[in-house]
Design an enzyme around this catalytic site. Structure first.
Site, PDB file in Angstrom:
ATOM      1  N   MET A 247     -25.751   4.379 -22.280  1.00  0.00           N
ATOM      2  CA  MET A 247     -24.950   5.274 -21.434  1.00  0.00           C
ATOM      3  C   MET A 247     -24.257   4.596 -20.256  1.00  0.00           C
ATOM      4  O   MET A 247     -23.770   5.270 -19.355  1.00  0.00           O
ATOM      5  CB  MET A 247     -25.829   6.422 -20.915  1.00  0.00           C
ATOM      6  CG  MET A 247     -26.444   7.273 -22.015  1.00  0.00           C
ATOM      7  SD  MET A 247     -25.206   7.921 -23.154  1.00  0.00           S
ATOM      8  CE  MET A 247     -24.589   9.279 -22.177  1.00  0.00           C
TER       9      MET A 247
ATOM     10  N   ILE B 200     -21.291   1.745 -18.839  1.00  0.00           N
ATOM     11  CA  ILE B 200     -20.059   1.094 -19.268  1.00  0.00           C
ATOM     12  C   ILE B 200     -20.122  -0.380 -18.891  1.00  0.00           C
ATOM     13  O   ILE B 200     -20.360  -0.725 -17.727  1.00  0.00           O
ATOM     14  CB  ILE B 200     -18.830   1.789 -18.639  1.00  0.00           C
ATOM     15  CG1 ILE B 200     -18.743   3.224 -19.187  1.00  0.00           C
ATOM     16  CG2 ILE B 200     -17.549   1.014 -18.944  1.00  0.00           C
ATOM     17  CD1 ILE B 200     -17.659   4.066 -18.559  1.00  0.00           C
ATOM     18  N   LEU B 201     -19.938  -1.229 -19.886  1.00  0.00           N
ATOM     19  CA  LEU B 201     -19.999  -2.676 -19.643  1.00  0.00           C
ATOM     20  C   LEU B 201     -18.684  -3.154 -19.031  1.00  0.00           C
ATOM     21  O   LEU B 201     -17.610  -2.632 -19.358  1.00  0.00           O
ATOM     22  CB  LEU B 201     -20.266  -3.405 -20.965  1.00  0.00           C
ATOM     23  CG  LEU B 201     -21.620  -3.085 -21.616  1.00  0.00           C
ATOM     24  CD1 LEU B 201     -21.651  -3.550 -23.065  1.00  0.00           C
ATOM     25  CD2 LEU B 201     -22.772  -3.699 -20.824  1.00  0.00           C
TER      26      LEU B 201
ATOM     27  N   HIS C 169     -20.206   5.989 -31.822  1.00  0.00           N
ATOM     28  CA  HIS C 169     -19.744   7.097 -30.981  1.00  0.00           C
ATOM     29  C   HIS C 169     -19.783   8.398 -31.794  1.00  0.00           C
ATOM     30  O   HIS C 169     -19.285   8.437 -32.927  1.00  0.00           O
ATOM     31  CB  HIS C 169     -18.321   6.821 -30.497  1.00  0.00           C
ATOM     32  CG  HIS C 169     -17.824   7.870 -29.553  1.00  0.00           C
ATOM     33  ND1 HIS C 169     -18.246   7.937 -28.238  1.00  0.00           N
ATOM     34  CD2 HIS C 169     -16.981   8.915 -29.734  1.00  0.00           C
ATOM     35  CE1 HIS C 169     -17.661   8.972 -27.656  1.00  0.00           C
ATOM     36  NE2 HIS C 169     -16.898   9.583 -28.539  1.00  0.00           N
TER      37      HIS C 169
ATOM     38  N   ASP D   5     -14.299   3.540 -25.541  1.00  0.00           N
ATOM     39  CA  ASP D   5     -14.222   4.153 -26.872  1.00  0.00           C
ATOM     40  C   ASP D   5     -12.857   3.956 -27.544  1.00  0.00           C
ATOM     41  O   ASP D   5     -12.370   4.855 -28.247  1.00  0.00           O
ATOM     42  CB  ASP D   5     -14.555   5.657 -26.787  1.00  0.00           C
ATOM     43  CG  ASP D   5     -15.966   5.904 -26.289  1.00  0.00           C
ATOM     44  OD1 ASP D   5     -16.843   5.053 -26.537  1.00  0.00           O
ATOM     45  OD2 ASP D   5     -16.202   6.939 -25.643  1.00  0.00           O
TER      46      ASP D   5
HETATM   47  C1  GRF Z   1     -26.040   9.239 -30.674  1.00  0.00           C
HETATM   48  O1  GRF Z   1     -25.465  10.488 -30.980  1.00  0.00           O
HETATM   49  C2  GRF Z   1     -24.954   8.225 -30.443  1.00  0.00           C
HETATM   50  O2  GRF Z   1     -23.840   8.437 -31.231  1.00  0.00           O
HETATM   51  C3  GRF Z   1     -24.620   8.465 -29.015  1.00  0.00           C
HETATM   52  O3  GRF Z   1     -25.828   8.742 -28.388  1.00  0.00           O
HETATM   53  C4  GRF Z   1     -26.750   9.268 -29.349  1.00  0.00           C
HETATM   54  C5  GRF Z   1     -27.939   8.378 -29.292  1.00  0.00           C
HETATM   55  O4  GRF Z   1     -28.971   8.776 -30.106  1.00  0.00           O
HETATM   56  N1  GRF Z   1     -23.868   7.367 -28.459  1.00  0.00           N
HETATM   57  P1  GRF Z   1     -30.237   7.838 -30.316  1.00  0.00           P
HETATM   58  O5  GRF Z   1     -30.703   7.379 -28.948  1.00  0.00           O
HETATM   59  O6  GRF Z   1     -29.821   6.689 -31.179  1.00  0.00           O
HETATM   60  O7  GRF Z   1     -31.252   8.714 -30.982  1.00  0.00           O
END
Ligand code: GRF
Length: 192
Positions: A95, A97-98, A114, A150
């Protein structure tokens, strides 16, 4: 892009922030004989990430660093990635941003999952947006990570039908199931 040479698997780090279901799935995939990658490091920006438990379960090194001071955190991560000879990074529910600088250091070697059919719904709350907009399809995308959020080159996508009865939760569940199939397929596509 690094190519698979002989039987050596590409040393890979997975970056997470939460549950880690994609991480778990990638670990399982990495253990398959024909998988081009091995998972050698799990990075999380928070010690609360449930997915960190897979470090113990599968005996994979983990590293945690908050992104309170992103520059410092990224420097530490880069040093570790170099030390561990990591050549590929999979973002899986990460979560943060790099920075451009970080991405430049790993140019063309960072991919992300994504939960939308990019370029539609970049950023957060993708499923809520899809339902609110009465879309008929949702889905997921594996793409290369560039400095623009993204927006990197798409590797693979998978569509999921949205039914009238779907809620955020049911849609998220359906998409996640497809994410687990799509991520390994996309990685095979990159390296094979
Ligand atoms: C997934 O829906 C992914 O696409 C999004 O965050 C969610 C992460 O799920 N970026 P998990 O931690 O892999 O269970």
């Amino acid at each position: 892009m690094v190519k698979l040479t002989g039987l050596k698997k590409i040393k890979t780090a997975v970056f997470i922030s939460g549950t880690g279901s994609n991480l778990k799935n990638l670990i399982k995939f990495s253990k398959e004989k024909n998988s081009p990658i091995s998972i050698n490091l799990i990075f999380s920006n928070t010690s609360k990430a449930k997915g960190l438990r897979f470090s113990n379960q599968f005996n994979i090194k983990k590293y945690i660093s908050s992104f309170k001071h992103p520059k410092i955190a990224e420097k530490k991560i880069l040093d570790l990635l170099n030390k561990e000879n990591i050549k590929f990074i999979c973002l899986a529910g990460f979560m943060k941003i790099l920075s451009k600088k970080f991405i430049k250091n790993f140019k063309g070697k960072i991919v992300n999952m994504h939960p939308s059919l990019l370029p539609k719904y970049k950023g957060l709350d993708t499923h809520t947006k899809a339902i609110q907009n009465k879309d008929k399809v949702a889905g997921c995308t594996v793409h290369f990570v560039t400095a623009k959020l993204d927006s990197g080159k798409i590797i693979l996508q998978k569509k999921v039908k949205i039914l009238k009865k779907d809620t955020f939760t049911s849609l998220a569940k359906k998409v996640l199931k497809q994410e687990h199939k799509l991520y390994p397929t996309a990685i095979k596509k990159i390296f094979n």
